[in-house]
Design an enzyme around this catalytic site. Sequence first.
Site, PDB file in Angstrom:
ATOM      1  N   HIS A  23       0.810  -1.262   0.085  1.00 23.41           N
ATOM      2  CA  HIS A  23      -0.118  -0.115  -0.047  1.00 23.41           C
ATOM      3  C   HIS A  23       0.850   1.285  -0.222  1.00 23.41           C
ATOM      4  O   HIS A  23       2.185   1.040   0.648  1.00 23.41           O
ATOM      5  CB  HIS A  23      -0.911  -0.144   1.277  1.00 23.41           C
ATOM      6  N   ASP A  55       1.343   4.098   1.324  1.00 22.94           N
ATOM      7  CA  ASP A  55       2.037   4.831   2.463  1.00 22.94           C
ATOM      8  C   ASP A  55       2.813   3.988   3.030  1.00 22.94           C
ATOM      9  O   ASP A  55       3.763   4.656   3.967  1.00 22.94           O
ATOM     10  CB  ASP A  55       0.905   5.238   3.654  1.00 22.94           C
ATOM     11  N   HIS A  75      -4.210  -8.733   6.383  1.00 19.75           N
ATOM     12  CA  HIS A  75      -4.393  -7.483   5.711  1.00 19.75           C
ATOM     13  C   HIS A  75      -4.960  -7.577   4.370  1.00 19.75           C
ATOM     14  O   HIS A  75      -4.755  -8.732   3.904  1.00 19.75           O
ATOM     15  CB  HIS A  75      -3.202  -6.763   5.667  1.00 19.75           C
TER      16      HIS A  75
END
Length: 315
Positions: free
Chosen positions: A65, A67, A143
Amino acid sequence: MSVRDLLVLGSASAVPTKARNHNGYLLRWDGHGLLFDPGEGTQRQMTYAGVSATDVTWICVTHFHGDHCLGVPGIVQRIARDGVEHPVDAVFPASGAAYWARLRHASAFRDTGVIRERPVSGERMPLDTGDAPFRLVARRLSHPVEAYGYRLEEPDGVTMLSGELAARGVRGPLVRRLQQDGRVTAPDGRTVTLEECGVTRPGQKVAFVMDTRLCDGVRELADGVDMLVIESTYLDEDAALAAEYGHLTAAQAARVAADAGVRHLVLTHFSERYRAEDEPRFAAEAAKAFDGEITLVHDLDRIAMPRRRTSGGGA
């Protein structure tokens, strides 16, 4: 002089704020620098923190992801531009190899050959750390995309007991030989063992846990560590959102720390939905479940490793 500490280069979650940069954490360990999850802006944050590309020996990405990885191009190109000569091991989920390749070669630059790619897969994967003074293992988490946490362990050592050595006449070069071989012959002809003259010195341990729901991997990584660096994206009032998006609340992170016997709980990765005045609530919710040391991080914090445990694992 050896240094063991954590430099917080960024502590936001999906969206950076005026006060918090995207993720980025540099764990400095006896001349090694493990850069975890370099998000957007990490290169500049390193300048503010007083560290450089030459301090990085490992890049560890938990998942792809943005970030947690959009700072990879800048870090890689800075390693090349600064002429870093030592190997830099890059660890990332094997399932995201295509993302890694895009980040690694995001723009034109004079490339470097020092980066060694180390994709991880499976539930648990020990990594070959060569002659580094630590072991490193990657553990699968929960996740929406494949994600891993990391655990660094220093091997146990031995603290020599001067009184026991003197009582057996072991001194000078004999002490070194005893440490290396586990036994020596004393001047009076007796065999002296390491167990008689030393006690185990537990190695220090750190776990790094980013985006995940509660799962066995979180608990395994956290077990008995001196420092647990862990996401606390949400407050407990938003636990349903945390579960939906694959994250933890501050209270959940604290309960993990309490159950695992963690010494220092380091909370990070805060959602932009909360305001600055909400920050004390994260620490307060964590303190209800965990009575050890708690740090709610801010960008550019430097967090020292706790003092070593005494023999037998006591504080």
